[in-house]
Write a protein that holds these residues in place. Structure first.
Motif, PDB file in Angstrom:
ATOM      1  N   MET A 154      57.129 123.377  59.651  1.00 50.70           N
ATOM      2  CA  MET A 154      58.269 124.194  59.248  1.00 50.70           C
ATOM      3  C   MET A 154      59.458 123.313  58.891  1.00 50.70           C
ATOM      4  O   MET A 154      60.120 123.523  57.866  1.00 50.70           O
ATOM      5  CB  MET A 154      58.653 125.156  60.380  1.00 50.70           C
ATOM      6  CG  MET A 154      57.642 126.247  60.654  1.00 50.70           C
ATOM      7  SD  MET A 154      58.009 127.180  62.182  1.00 50.70           S
ATOM      8  CE  MET A 154      59.551 127.992  61.729  1.00 50.70           C
ATOM      9  N   ALA A 155      59.755 122.325  59.732  1.00 52.47           N
ATOM     10  CA  ALA A 155      60.902 121.453  59.493  1.00 52.47           C
ATOM     11  C   ALA A 155      60.764 120.716  58.170  1.00 52.47           C
ATOM     12  O   ALA A 155      61.741 120.540  57.427  1.00 52.47           O
ATOM     13  CB  ALA A 155      61.047 120.457  60.642  1.00 52.47           C
ATOM     14  N   ARG A 156      59.564 120.313  57.837  1.00 50.46           N
ATOM     15  CA  ARG A 156      59.328 119.565  56.599  1.00 50.46           C
ATOM     16  C   ARG A 156      59.626 120.421  55.356  1.00 50.46           C
ATOM     17  O   ARG A 156      59.955 119.886  54.289  1.00 50.46           O
ATOM     18  CB  ARG A 156      57.875 119.067  56.566  1.00 50.46           C
ATOM     19  CG  ARG A 156      57.556 118.098  55.441  1.00 50.46           C
ATOM     20  CD  ARG A 156      58.204 116.745  55.675  1.00 50.46           C
ATOM     21  NE  ARG A 156      58.033 115.863  54.539  1.00 50.46           N
ATOM     22  CZ  ARG A 156      56.954 115.104  54.316  1.00 50.46           C
ATOM     23  NH1 ARG A 156      55.938 115.121  55.158  1.00 50.46           N
ATOM     24  NH2 ARG A 156      56.905 114.307  53.267  1.00 50.46           N
ATOM     25  N   CYS A 157      59.555 121.740  55.507  1.00 47.46           N
ATOM     26  CA  CYS A 157      59.776 122.632  54.366  1.00 47.46           C
ATOM     27  C   CYS A 157      61.220 122.637  53.882  1.00 47.46           C
ATOM     28  O   CYS A 157      61.495 123.096  52.769  1.00 47.46           O
ATOM     29  CB  CYS A 157      59.369 124.058  54.725  1.00 47.46           C
ATOM     30  SG  CYS A 157      57.583 124.305  54.886  1.00 47.46           S
ATOM     31  N   PHE A 158      62.152 122.131  54.695  1.00 48.05           N
ATOM     32  CA  PHE A 158      63.559 122.229  54.314  1.00 48.05           C
ATOM     33  C   PHE A 158      64.042 121.040  53.487  1.00 48.05           C
ATOM     34  O   PHE A 158      65.183 121.029  53.032  1.00 48.05           O
ATOM     35  CB  PHE A 158      64.421 122.435  55.559  1.00 48.05           C
ATOM     36  CG  PHE A 158      64.259 123.816  56.113  1.00 48.05           C
ATOM     37  CD1 PHE A 158      65.017 124.863  55.626  1.00 48.05           C
ATOM     38  CD2 PHE A 158      63.297 124.082  57.073  1.00 48.05           C
ATOM     39  CE1 PHE A 158      64.834 126.155  56.100  1.00 48.05           C
ATOM     40  CE2 PHE A 158      63.098 125.367  57.555  1.00 48.05           C
ATOM     41  CZ  PHE A 158      63.874 126.405  57.061  1.00 48.05           C
ATOM     42  N   CYS A 159      63.167 120.076  53.265  1.00 53.62           N
ATOM     43  CA  CYS A 159      63.450 118.980  52.333  1.00 53.62           C
ATOM     44  C   CYS A 159      64.777 118.287  52.632  1.00 53.62           C
ATOM     45  O   CYS A 159      65.544 117.947  51.713  1.00 53.62           O
ATOM     46  CB  CYS A 159      63.422 119.483  50.885  1.00 53.62           C
ATOM     47  SG  CYS A 159      61.844 120.214  50.397  1.00 53.62           S
ATOM     48  N   VAL A 160      65.068 118.090  53.912  1.00 56.96           N
ATOM     49  CA  VAL A 160      66.276 117.385  54.328  1.00 56.96           C
ATOM     50  C   VAL A 160      65.909 115.953  54.707  1.00 56.96           C
ATOM     51  O   VAL A 160      64.750 115.651  55.021  1.00 56.96           O
ATOM     52  CB  VAL A 160      66.964 118.100  55.502  1.00 56.96           C
ATOM     53  CG1 VAL A 160      67.598 119.396  55.028  1.00 56.96           C
ATOM     54  CG2 VAL A 160      65.994 118.368  56.644  1.00 56.96           C
ATOM     55  N   PRO A 161      66.881 115.043  54.699  1.00 61.41           N
ATOM     56  CA  PRO A 161      66.561 113.623  54.909  1.00 61.41           C
ATOM     57  C   PRO A 161      66.204 113.257  56.341  1.00 61.41           C
ATOM     58  O   PRO A 161      65.638 112.188  56.568  1.00 61.41           O
ATOM     59  CB  PRO A 161      67.837 112.902  54.470  1.00 61.41           C
ATOM     60  CG  PRO A 161      68.919 113.920  54.557  1.00 61.41           C
ATOM     61  CD  PRO A 161      68.280 115.241  54.262  1.00 61.41           C
ATOM     62  N   VAL A 162      66.536 114.127  57.326  1.00 58.47           N
ATOM     63  CA  VAL A 162      66.270 113.803  58.727  1.00 58.47           C
ATOM     64  C   VAL A 162      65.550 114.967  59.395  1.00 58.47           C
ATOM     65  O   VAL A 162      65.934 116.129  59.220  1.00 58.47           O
ATOM     66  CB  VAL A 162      67.576 113.495  59.487  1.00 58.47           C
ATOM     67  CG1 VAL A 162      67.307 113.322  60.980  1.00 58.47           C
ATOM     68  CG2 VAL A 162      68.250 112.248  58.926  1.00 58.47           C
ATOM     69  N   ILE A 163      64.513 114.659  60.161  1.00 58.92           N
ATOM     70  CA  ILE A 163      63.825 115.638  61.002  1.00 58.92           C
ATOM     71  C   ILE A 163      63.869 115.107  62.431  1.00 58.92           C
ATOM     72  O   ILE A 163      63.554 113.937  62.685  1.00 58.92           O
ATOM     73  CB  ILE A 163      62.373 115.860  60.539  1.00 58.92           C
ATOM     74  CG1 ILE A 163      62.369 116.468  59.130  1.00 58.92           C
ATOM     75  CG2 ILE A 163      61.632 116.767  61.512  1.00 58.92           C
ATOM     76  CD1 ILE A 163      60.974 116.682  58.560  1.00 58.92           C
ATOM     77  N   TRP A 164      64.244 115.975  63.364  1.00 56.81           N
ATOM     78  CA  TRP A 164      64.562 115.529  64.720  1.00 56.81           C
ATOM     79  C   TRP A 164      63.926 116.451  65.751  1.00 56.81           C
ATOM     80  O   TRP A 164      64.259 117.627  65.824  1.00 56.81           O
ATOM     81  CB  TRP A 164      66.077 115.524  64.882  1.00 56.81           C
ATOM     82  CG  TRP A 164      66.616 114.866  66.111  1.00 56.81           C
ATOM     83  CD1 TRP A 164      66.027 113.900  66.868  1.00 56.81           C
ATOM     84  CD2 TRP A 164      67.897 115.119  66.713  1.00 56.81           C
ATOM     85  NE1 TRP A 164      66.848 113.536  67.894  1.00 56.81           N
ATOM     86  CE2 TRP A 164      68.006 114.257  67.820  1.00 56.81           C
ATOM     87  CE3 TRP A 164      68.946 115.977  66.404  1.00 56.81           C
ATOM     88  CZ2 TRP A 164      69.140 114.240  68.640  1.00 56.81           C
ATOM     89  CZ3 TRP A 164      70.073 115.958  67.204  1.00 56.81           C
ATOM     90  CH2 TRP A 164      70.170 115.103  68.307  1.00 56.81           C
ATOM     91  N   GLY A 165      63.018 115.916  66.536  1.00 56.69           N
ATOM     92  CA  GLY A 165      62.443 116.640  67.660  1.00 56.69           C
ATOM     93  C   GLY A 165      63.085 116.168  68.950  1.00 56.69           C
ATOM     94  O   GLY A 165      63.227 114.966  69.181  1.00 56.69           O
TER      95      GLY A 165
END
Length: 313
Positions: A154-165
């Motif tokens: 899901m997070a990858r779908c937002f095409c933002v430069p940072v993903i943070w868990g």
């Protein structure tokens, strides 16, 4: 990553029901139930605009399932233009709330009930008036690996430069309600400070529609951004922004770094100057990483969070 397994489908009648705060959109074909929320904090405005635009757009493009859009989760806080409601409570710290409690507790109970009924959840935020945030999609590091994997997708779908868990253990959050209900959930952070930032709205609207494509609810090809900066930090309270880089003194903050900039360990992040005493204190990055958080209000008190940067631990 494992393949996404959609929940059991329920028949849905085509309808579009709305009030001033919540819009419910249902397609003719059965499918997942997605909840989108904005306005958990009353000073985060671009997500509210994004939610309103999604509520207006989705009835014309949704082909499967149902979407509930809450434009302002805490209208009391919005009315005061503050992070907290008039009762002094931060809705993002008191979930699941209580319908018989204070005004923020009642709104917390209402959004918590909607979260528990959803199959997927997206909570949209900014840094409010106090902080500026580099675009990121975040999620709790859910102990159920299958849910955690869906959240990553899901997070990858937002095409933002940072993903943070981050740490899954904090309580009182909208995402902790989703965690306890085993509802895959992500939150979005981008922008903040004064002024209106149209790119925040566009990023959120485009990202939600892209997520719905991924879930098979909107026609079209799913977009993927270039490989993001991806960090999963299991340390306790790793996602607590208000605890990042506490100020060593009262004064005026003069930052020396930009959002998205890669800093070195030991590099000067900024300086605190007290015009009354003349004292000056420098603040340094403790590790190398990408700057994702900066305080937007320059007057600070000792202990205020000044900013933050990511690093691999």
């Amino acid at each position: 990553m494992t393949q996404l397994n959609l929940p059991a489908e329920q028949p849905i009648m085509k309808e579009h029901i709305e009030n001033e705060l919540t819009t419910f959109i249902a397609a003719e074909q059965q499918g997942p139930a997605v909840l989108i929320s904005a306005g958990v904090h009353g000073d985060e405005y671009e997500p509210m605009v994004a939610a309103a635009e999604l509520a207006a757009t989705l009835p014309g493009i949704l082909t499967r399932g149902q979407v509930t859009v809450v434009t302002v989760v805490n209208p009391d806080a919005y009315g005061h233009g503050t992070r907290q409601g008039s009762d002094g409570l931060d809705l993002a710290r008191i979930c699941p709330g209580s319908l018989n409690g204070s005004i923020s507790e009642a709104y917390a109970a209402r959004i918590s009930s909607l979260i528990e009924q959803a199959d997927y959840y997206v909570d949209m935020h900014t840094g409010g008036l106090t902080y500026e945030i580099h675009p990121l999609a975040g999620y709790m590091l859910h102990p159920d690996e299958s849910i955690l994997d869906i959240q990553r997708q899901m997070a990858r779908c937002f095409c933002v430069p940072v993903i943070w868990g981050t740490d899954y253990r904090p309580e009182g959050r909208t995402l902790s309600v989703a965690r306890d209900a085993n509802v895959p959930a992500v939150y979005l952070e981008f922008g903040g400070g004064t002024g209106f930032r149209r790119p925040v709205v566009d990023t959120y609207v485009d990202g939600v529609i892209n997520l719905l494509r991924f879930l098979g609810m909107v026609d079209g090809k799913v977009s993927r951004s270039p490989e993001p900066y991806w960090l999963e930090d299991h340390r306790p309270d790793s996602g607590y922004l208000q605890g990042k880089m506490p100020s060593p003194a009262d004064g005026i903050l003069m930052t020396e770094v930009a959002l998205g900039e890669t800093v070195r360990a030991g590099q000067c992040f900024g300086r605190i100057f007290d015009p009354v005493s003349g004292a000056s204190h420098s603040v340094y990055a403790d590790v190398a990483g990408i700057v994702f958080l900066k305080r937007a209000i320059v007057k600070v008190k000792s202990g205020d969070a000044l900013g933050g940067h990511f690093a691999h631990y």
